[in-house]
Each structure stands twice: as structure tokens, then as C-alpha cells.
Design an enzyme around this catalytic site. Sequence first.
Site, PDB file in Angstrom:
ATOM      1  N   HIS A  18       0.851  -1.060  -0.019  1.00  0.00           N
ATOM      2  CA  HIS A  18       0.183   0.302   0.054  1.00  0.00           C
ATOM      3  C   HIS A  18       1.091   1.230   0.162  1.00  0.00           C
ATOM      4  O   HIS A  18       0.564   2.261  -0.694  1.00  0.00           O
ATOM      5  CB  HIS A  18      -0.804   0.046   1.263  1.00  0.00           C
ATOM      6  N   LYS A  42     -16.509  -7.126   6.278  1.00  0.00           N
ATOM      7  CA  LYS A  42     -15.745  -8.266   7.075  1.00  0.00           C
ATOM      8  C   LYS A  42     -15.211  -7.594   8.287  1.00  0.00           C
ATOM      9  O   LYS A  42     -15.204  -6.319   8.712  1.00  0.00           O
ATOM     10  CB  LYS A  42     -14.177  -8.422   6.356  1.00  0.00           C
ATOM     11  N   ARG A  91      -1.765  -5.775  -8.413  1.00  0.00           N
ATOM     12  CA  ARG A  91      -0.738  -6.475  -7.882  1.00  0.00           C
ATOM     13  C   ARG A  91      -0.365  -7.870  -9.274  1.00  0.00           C
ATOM     14  O   ARG A  91       0.613  -8.039  -9.355  1.00  0.00           O
ATOM     15  CB  ARG A  91      -1.056  -7.213  -6.562  1.00  0.00           C
ATOM     16  N   SER A 129      -2.968  -7.758   3.251  1.00  0.00           N
ATOM     17  CA  SER A 129      -3.195  -7.376   4.724  1.00  0.00           C
ATOM     18  C   SER A 129      -3.410  -8.656   5.247  1.00  0.00           C
ATOM     19  O   SER A 129      -2.944  -9.060   6.350  1.00  0.00           O
ATOM     20  CB  SER A 129      -4.330  -6.227   4.983  1.00  0.00           C
TER      21      SER A 129
HETATM   22  O1  LIG Z   1      -3.928  -5.623   1.048  1.00  0.00           O
HETATM   23  C1  LIG Z   1      -4.687  -5.824   0.342  1.00  0.00           C
HETATM   24  O2  LIG Z   1      -5.753  -6.665   0.307  1.00  0.00           O
HETATM   25  C2  LIG Z   1      -4.588  -5.430  -1.093  1.00  0.00           C
HETATM   26  C3  LIG Z   1      -5.633  -5.396  -2.160  1.00  0.00           C
HETATM   27  C4  LIG Z   1      -5.595  -5.020  -3.450  1.00  0.00           C
HETATM   28  C5  LIG Z   1      -4.391  -4.246  -3.759  1.00  0.00           C
HETATM   29  N1  LIG Z   1      -4.130  -3.800  -4.976  1.00  0.00           N
HETATM   30  N2  LIG Z   1      -2.957  -3.009  -4.909  1.00  0.00           N
HETATM   31  C6  LIG Z   1      -2.542  -3.310  -3.496  1.00  0.00           C
HETATM   32 BR1  LIG Z   1      -0.871  -2.560  -2.939  1.00  0.00          BR
HETATM   33  C7  LIG Z   1      -3.543  -4.099  -2.942  1.00  0.00           C
HETATM   34  C8  LIG Z   1      -3.618  -4.488  -1.460  1.00  0.00           C
END
Ligand SMILES: O=C(O)c1ccc2[nH]nc(Br)c2c1
Length: 163
Positions: A18, A42, A91, A129
Site C-alpha cells: 500500500h 468483514k 498486484r 493485509s
Molecule cells: O492488502 C490488500 O488486500 C490489497 C488488495 C488489493 C491491492 N491492490 N494493490 C495493492 Br498494494 C493491494 C493490496
Amino acid sequence: MASIAVCPGSFDPVTYGHLDIIRRGAKVFDQVYVAVLNNSSKKPLFSVEERIELLREVTRPFPNVIVESFHGLLVDYARSKNASAILRGLRAVSDFEYEMQITSMNRVLDENIETFFMMTNSQYAFLSSSIVKEVAKYNGNISDLVPPVVEEALRKKFASLTS
Ligand SMILES: O=C(O)c1ccc2[nH]nc(Br)c2c1
């Protein structure tokens, strides 16, 4: 006219993935609002206040970044901040379908707000996360995944849940 972006997420907790997106976004946009989702179905590990506090701590080096929480529709929040952009990280291919669905919905809700995607740094392509919490829960090494203040908060949180 200032370019303002909103970077939404649950940030439960914020990770280096992030932070990489926020840091790079803050170089492109004049102002970035990191918007902590407050209507997640959640049950989060950290409260909204705890998540905001951690985000404010790790984004302190970026003066044009503001951290807030919001509930309701993202486009309504973005409009209230005069933002013309939503900033998201991508990602891997697995992110694309969900992001496309959300982006299409947001465009229907407000065609004046565009979504911009940044490819995450390859070293964080696997990072979420959820995976960080799972590793921290069993005392795994997360020092390369989250900033020290977040690592400390995770250790304390899990210690309080097991005591
Ligand atoms: O931590 C996550 O759930 C999550 C989700 C979607 C995500 N897109 N880009 C990032 Br950095 C990212 C992080």
C-alpha cells in the site's frame, strides 16, 4: 487546477505494498486522500481509528497525503473532496477482474471520476493485509512486509487477543 486523487482501501493494516502505491501516487497528484473504508462487511482486526493512526504515521513523510475514513459510496466521497481520480494498485492479473467490476460501477455512478491503476512493485505482488495478518498471527517474520510501527501494532494486537 490541483489534481486530487482518492486512494481507497480497508488497510487492515497498511502494508509496504500500500505504502508503495501511496508514495508513488503522491509524486503524481497534487493531493492524495487515503480513504479508509468504514463499511466493510468483514470484521476488521484493527478499528478504523487504529488503521487511520497507523496510516498517518507511515505517510508522515508525504505532506500532500491526507488520511481519512469514509462510509457509503466511494464516488460520493471522492466528489466531496473535489477529486477527479481514484488511485488503485494492481498486484497481479488476479486483481484485474474485481478492479474492472468496481471501476465500471464507479464510472456508471459518476463518469467524471476516472480510476488510475499503478502496477505494484514486483516485490509486493504477493502481498496483502490478510496474508500479513496470517503470518503475524503465528509469529512469522513480517519485517519485510510492513513498516516497524505496523509490525509492533500487530504483535500487540495478537498478544492482547491471546492473553
Ligand atoms: O492488502 C490488500 O488486500 C490489497 C488488495 C488489493 C491491492 N491492490 N494493490 C495493492 Br498494494 C493491494 C493490496
